[in-house]
Scaffold this active site. Structure first.
Site, PDB file in Angstrom:
ATOM      1  N   GLU A  36       0.813  -1.208   0.116  1.00 37.49           N
ATOM      2  CA  GLU A  36       0.017   0.073  -0.016  1.00 37.49           C
ATOM      3  C   GLU A  36       0.800   1.305   0.071  1.00 37.49           C
ATOM      4  O   GLU A  36       2.004   1.353   0.573  1.00 37.49           O
ATOM      5  CB  GLU A  36      -0.814   0.077   1.236  1.00 37.49           C
ATOM      6  CG  GLU A  36      -1.899   1.355   1.328  1.00 37.49           C
ATOM      7  CD  GLU A  36      -2.719   1.376   2.632  1.00 37.49           C
ATOM      8  OE1 GLU A  36      -3.641   1.838   2.736  1.00 37.49           O
ATOM      9  OE2 GLU A  36      -2.113   0.515   3.774  1.00 37.49           O
ATOM     10  N   LYS A  67     -10.406   0.587  -0.831  1.00 34.35           N
ATOM     11  CA  LYS A  67     -10.048   0.460   0.738  1.00 34.35           C
ATOM     12  C   LYS A  67     -11.412   0.984   1.383  1.00 34.35           C
ATOM     13  O   LYS A  67     -11.829   1.915   1.103  1.00 34.35           O
ATOM     14  CB  LYS A  67      -9.016   1.175   1.297  1.00 34.35           C
ATOM     15  CG  LYS A  67      -8.830   0.598   2.931  1.00 34.35           C
ATOM     16  CD  LYS A  67      -7.181   1.472   2.951  1.00 34.35           C
ATOM     17  CE  LYS A  67      -6.846   1.336   4.391  1.00 34.35           C
ATOM     18  NZ  LYS A  67      -5.540   1.981   4.952  1.00 34.35           N
ATOM     19  N   CYS A  90      -4.541  -3.179   4.324  1.00 31.99           N
ATOM     20  CA  CYS A  90      -4.094  -2.623   5.459  1.00 31.99           C
ATOM     21  C   CYS A  90      -4.992  -2.624   6.880  1.00 31.99           C
ATOM     22  O   CYS A  90      -5.412  -3.688   7.391  1.00 31.99           O
ATOM     23  CB  CYS A  90      -3.608  -1.119   5.512  1.00 31.99           C
ATOM     24  SG  CYS A  90      -2.428  -0.649   6.898  1.00 31.99           S
TER      25      CYS A  90
END
Length: 605
Positions: free
Chosen positions: A174, A274, A307
């Site tokens: 990321e 995300k 993440c």
């Protein structure tokens, strides 16, 4: 006088070719081997021994000198080009190293299936234990000499088949291309336009002028083609919206933190935006969560996360409820926080908890606490964590297409094992009996607490944990908070001068995110004082054989296990027993830093 090789069973007959091992000859050899072993038969035996070759790259990205400053698209492209150049080098390196290992394996010696190829660095920092660097004679040579058992040969020939194909999928981190700490306005020149792959079939490398502002996507597509591998990367994307859309931002566009996956021919397969942003003012969270999976010809179905997503129900749990999802690709920019949330620690916990493989690529900025990548399965990990080396790192490893999970409670441990028998008796509340040479001693489990150590409080991970010290060579401890009670049954082969504690927390975590957790944790404290329990430490000497368990109110429990030198370890056993979830471990090879059961109660967030 030469010895005639012993005949092998016809089912495992291998075609052996003499003379120079040219590339066509190598593939012909493997083709013969594959036919002899029934590759393509779809048999259960084949599925159990099948693997693919994966790579992850921990990238030290070139960052903008001033991410708050406005720049032009050209300036943004020039900065991103520096990172993309490194990505391309790693794609080429991954392809070359896997094929070089294949040629070496045929000519002379092989790494054992499951080892890391091409990873450099100290064993204690890369997950490459000394045994991982050992080699053995080529299985083809052994077959000719008649010295290899058929089942051994079969596993190695499948390994050779996949090495011959090179790396089949690579994952990048990321924020690796554009960096971080932008505002919504300053990141705009770094964003690519992102058409929906589900509505448009597109190969950016072959159709570079189909859409404007897609230079990064074009470059990534060409890398996938060049390396002949699936490629997963993270970039910033933009999507225009109409003001009639009630969710449309004031500037008329959505901005997303986006993972993309390209097939080995450069086609854009899918994208994931995300959902759980971590203080990312530059980006929007999509109105509905993307539940993105993609199919591969070598390992079936993969899911995608980014993440902070790993700690939340959407998309993580919803994806993993799909029984066909056996693999997760996971770009991340994770700042390590010990003792419970180091990058490699939570990556491994996800693999263990859900019996999947996790291909995790982290960013590499040690001064920001950002390092820790790995290729994890429930039973094995190949990882990299290095707070000293400023360089990036490539990990290549073989991964089972159908990862095996840890054995549950059934028949995993004999009840004649003294420590496990004691655990079962304590859990059931029955008297526990020990027999020595003279007599039988029976004690109620509660009598283990005759000398109850003091309870204290200390901050761990910004939460107020309730703890008890772990003293002596053996014992049974209990500590409770709200509805959660944690238990520890332990023996110590030798005592160290270090302080350990058993801690419990049952409540809403409110710092750097808000989410409800239940945690039972055995941790090494930072010093001799109770107030040091919960501090970040990486080195330890204390060895334990133990059972750790608790009466959790959730089935979503992540087993965290870290030993000295940021080394991952695997429990001997995990599972439910009498409404308690437990972790069992004996035979630690290095000092214990953390052993924890990290439960998430998503409905209380």
């Amino acid at each position: 006088m030469s010895r005639r090789p012993r005949p092998m069973p016809s089912r495992f007959m291998v075609c052996i070719m003499f003379g120079a091992l040219t590339a066509p000859a190598l593939f012909l050899l493997l083709g013969c081997s594959a036919l002899a072993l029934g590759v393509g038969s779809g048999s259960q035996e084949r599925r159990e021994t099948e693997y693919y070759v994966a790579a992850v790259y921990e990238h030290r990205s070139v960052l903008s000198q001033n991410p708050l400053e406005l720049s032009s698209r050209q300036q943004a492209l020039e900065l991103m080009k520096q990172n993309l150049d490194v990505y391309e080098q790693q794609v080429i390196a991954a392809a070359q190293k896997a094929r070089a290992a294949f040629l070496s394996c045929l000519r002379a010696s092989c790494s054992e299936p499951g080892e890391t190829l091409g990873s450099q660095g100290p064993p204690e920092k890369s997950g490459l234990l000394p045994a991982m660097t050992q080699t053995r004679a080529s299985p083809v040579v052994e077959a000719f000499n008649g010295t290899v058992p058929p089942q051994h040969l079969q596993a190695h020939l499948f390994w050779l088949l996949h090495l011959s194909m090179g790396v089949q999928i690579i994952v990048f981190p990321e924020d690796g291309i554009h960096g971080f700490n932008f505002t919504r306005t300053s990141i705009y020149p770094f964003l690519d336009f992102m058409p929906s792959p589900r509505m448009v079939r597109w190969n950016p490398c072959l159709e570079p002028f189909r859409f404007n502002d897609t230079e990064v996507l074009q470059r990534l597509s060409c890398m996938a083609m060049k390396g002949q591998m699936f490629l997963v990367a993270n970039l910033g994307t933009k999507q225009p919206c109409l003001h009639s859309d009630p969710e449309c931002p004031h500037d008329g566009r959505y901005q997303f933190n986006t993972n993309v996956v390209f097939s080995n021919n450069g086609t854009l397969v899918d994208r994931y935006r995300k959902h759980n942003l971590y203080f990312e003012a530059a980006f929007d969270s999509p109105a509905t969560v993307d539940l993105i999976t993609f199919d591969t010809p070598f390992a079936g179905k993969f899911g995608m996360l980014t993440c902070f997503d790993i700690l939340f129900f959407d998309p993580t749990i919803r994806l993993l409820r799909d029984s066909e999802v056996k693999h997760i690709v996971y770009p991340t920019a994770w700042m390590n926080q010990l003792p419970l949330l180091a990058a490699i620690e939570i990556q491994k916990a996800l693999a263990t908890a859900f019996s999947v493989s996790v291909l995790a690529a982290n960013i590499h900025h040690p001064t920001l606490g950002m390092t820790g990548s790995g290729i994890h399965t429930p039973l094995q990990s190949f990882w990299y964590h290095d707070m000293d080396n400023p360089s990036g790192h490539l990990i290549i490893a073989q991964v089972a297409t159908n990862p095996l999970g840890l054995v549950g409670t059934e028949n995993a441990t004999s009840e004649t094992d003294p420590s496990h028998s004691k655990f079962l008796k304590i859990l059931s509340g029955d008297p526990y009996c020990e027999k020595d040479a003279q007599e039988v001693h029976c004690d109620e489990a509660a009598k283990w607490n005759m000398n109850v150590p003091p309870t204290f409080h200390s901050e761990m991970m910004y939460d107020n944990f309730t703890l008890v010290p772990v003293w002596g060579k053996e014992g049974y401890l209990q500590v409770c908070s709200n509805s959660l009670c944690c238990h520890l049954l332990y023996e110590r082969p030798t005592l160290s001068q270090e302080l350990y504690a058993l801690g419990v927390f049952d409540g809403l975590h409110k710092v750097h995110g808000t989410y409800y957790i239940q945690v039972c944790a055995l941790v090494k404290c930072g010093g001799p004082g109770f107030d040091t329990c919960g501090q970040e430490i990486t080195e330890a000497q204390g060895l334990f054989d133990f059972h750790l368990w608790g009466n959790f109110s959730t089935s979503y429990i992540f087993p965290l296990f870290l030993t000295s030198g940021m080394t991952l370890d695997t429990p001997n056993q995990l599972g439910w027993m009498n409404d308690h979830y437990f972790l069992r471990k004996s035979g630690l090879s290095s000092g214990l830093v953390t052993a924890a059961l990290y439960g998430r109660l998503y409905e209380r967030d």
